[in-house]
Write a protein that holds these residues in place. Structure first.
Motif, PDB file in Angstrom:
ATOM      1  N   UNK A  79       0.840  -1.202   0.000  1.00 37.28           N
ATOM      2  CA  UNK A  79       0.000   0.000   0.000  1.00 37.28           C
ATOM      3  C   UNK A  79       0.870   1.245   0.000  1.00 37.28           C
ATOM      4  N   UNK A  80       0.527   2.199  -0.866  1.00 34.84           N
ATOM      5  CA  UNK A  80       1.211   3.493  -0.907  1.00 34.84           C
ATOM      6  C   UNK A  80       0.295   4.561  -0.323  1.00 34.84           C
ATOM      7  N   UNK A  81       0.838   5.395   0.565  1.00 37.44           N
ATOM      8  CA  UNK A  81       0.077   6.496   1.147  1.00 37.44           C
ATOM      9  C   UNK A  81       0.712   7.809   0.715  1.00 37.44           C
ATOM     10  N   UNK A  82      -0.100   8.686   0.122  1.00 38.88           N
ATOM     11  CA  UNK A  82       0.402   9.976  -0.341  1.00 38.88           C
ATOM     12  C   UNK A  82      -0.703  11.007  -0.207  1.00 38.88           C
ATOM     13  N   UNK A  83      -0.386  12.121   0.447  1.00 37.83           N
ATOM     14  CA  UNK A  83      -1.324  13.233   0.592  1.00 37.83           C
ATOM     15  C   UNK A  83      -2.681  12.786   1.136  1.00 37.83           C
ATOM     16  N   UNK A  84      -2.651  11.880   2.117  1.00 39.52           N
ATOM     17  CA  UNK A  84      -3.873  11.471   2.767  1.00 39.52           C
ATOM     18  C   UNK A  84      -4.678  10.419   2.028  1.00 39.52           C
ATOM     19  N   UNK A  85      -4.131   9.863   0.944  1.00 36.69           N
ATOM     20  CA  UNK A  85      -4.811   8.826   0.184  1.00 36.69           C
ATOM     21  C   UNK A  85      -3.987   7.540   0.253  1.00 36.69           C
ATOM     22  N   UNK A  86      -4.595   6.458   0.717  1.00 34.92           N
ATOM     23  CA  UNK A  86      -3.939   5.148   0.768  1.00 34.92           C
ATOM     24  C   UNK A  86      -4.400   4.322  -0.424  1.00 34.92           C
ATOM     25  N   UNK A  87      -3.443   3.829  -1.228  1.00 31.02           N
ATOM     26  CA  UNK A  87      -3.766   3.101  -2.453  1.00 31.02           C
ATOM     27  C   UNK A  87      -3.099   1.732  -2.447  1.00 31.02           C
ATOM     28  N   UNK A  88      -3.907   0.706  -2.635  1.00 33.71           N
ATOM     29  CA  UNK A  88      -3.383  -0.658  -2.730  1.00 33.71           C
ATOM     30  C   UNK A  88      -2.743  -0.833  -4.103  1.00 33.71           C
ATOM     31  N   UNK A  89      -1.556  -1.405  -4.133  1.00 33.95           N
ATOM     32  CA  UNK A  89      -0.835  -1.562  -5.383  1.00 33.95           C
ATOM     33  C   UNK A  89      -1.514  -2.590  -6.288  1.00 33.95           C
ATOM     34  N   UNK A  90      -1.312  -2.419  -7.585  1.00 33.57           N
ATOM     35  CA  UNK A  90      -1.900  -3.332  -8.567  1.00 33.57           C
ATOM     36  C   UNK A  90      -1.186  -4.679  -8.538  1.00 33.57           C
TER      37      UNK A  90
END
Length: 275
Positions: A79-90
């Motif tokens: 998971x990448x977290x940037x500017x308050x958004x957590x995104x699960x990697x593809x």
């Protein structure tokens, strides 16, 4: 700043009269049973990133007065977290079909936030309760019919899955993805003979969550059977109470002839996976 009648120079409350300090005090009560607290976490503020293992942490930098968003989260490889958004990697292309598929088993992510006005000449202290943002979903399918013993494996994917989560609003970002779900046979316990799969999801999003897959048989006899099910209703509240695992059980009639689609039915919440 305090002025006295006989004092020419101002008296300050801190040794940083033009700026502020920020301290965070972390609580971990919203963690699922049996899940360990992270050994460290990140504090992100005004473009600065700090890593600490302490539940009480004073940021080393001083901050100018103003409005700030402070985000807290632990590092998770998937998971990448940037500017308050957590995104699960593809998922890597070689491990998926066409479409946007995300990692089906990311490690546990916990997040916290502060949105506040910072004042000069002040030491700010914030109590923050970290929220579990990954919920475990287990599906248990009980096959029925004469071809049950011939099942070799079951593969599927679940659509309507959130790839990103907004820490600020505590809500999914509307970028729908899918996860792969590979079922394995349960060999013992109360659910022996059923097939189960488990995924870790940051949330669901969109208008529906559909399961589509294939039942594969030994020797391809009978031929592979398409599998489908609509989980929209059962996952409607999935984004709440993430620290509680969700286990759903259903039945599927396995056709003995080609040309039929198997539909999983009678989904019910279960409180012991039996896996």
């Amino acid at each position: 700043i305090i002025y006295g009648c006989d004092v020419k120079d101002p008296i300050y409350n801190t040794n940083h009269p033009e700026q502020a300090k920020i301290k965070v005090i972390i609580g971990w009560k919203d963690i699922g049973e049996g899940i360990p607290k992270p050994t460290s976490y990140i504090v992100e503020a005004d473009g600065h990133h700090y890593e600490t293992s302490s539940d009480t942490y004073t940021l080393p930098d001083l901050f100018d007065p103003g409005n700030y968003s402070v985000w807290l989260y632990n590092k998770v490889e998937e998971i990448e977290v940037k500017d308050g958004i957590a995104t699960v990697k593809s998922l890597p292309a070689k491990e998926r079909s066409s479409g946007n598929y995300i990692q089906p088993m990311p490690d546990w992510l916990f997040t916290g936030k502060v949105q506040t006005s910072i004042l000069a000449d002040t030491d700010h202290s914030f109590d923050i309760s970290m929220q579990q943002q990954i919920r475990q979903l287990t599906l248990i399918v009980k096959p029925e019919g004469s071809a049950t013993d011939k099942i070799e494996h079951i593969t599927a994917s679940l659509s309507g899955i959130a790839a990103s989560w907004d820490i600020n609003t505590n809500a999914p970002v509307s970028n729908e993805s899918s996860v792969t779900m590979n079922f394995t046979r349960i060999t013992e316990g109360e659910n022996a003979g059923s097939w189960a799969t488990t995924v870790h999801l940051i949330g669901v999003t969109g208008t529906s969550q559909k399961l589509n897959g294939t039942i594969h048989y030994a020797g391809n006899t009978p031929q592979d059977t398409p599998l489908e099910s609509d989980l929209t209703e059962k996952l409607a509240a999935f984004n709440t109470d993430k620290k509680t695992p969700l286990t759903l059980g259903g039945q599927v009639e396995v056709p003995s002839e080609a040309g039929f689609t198997a539909t999983i039915r009678n989904w019910k919440e279960m409180y012991s996976s039996g896996t």
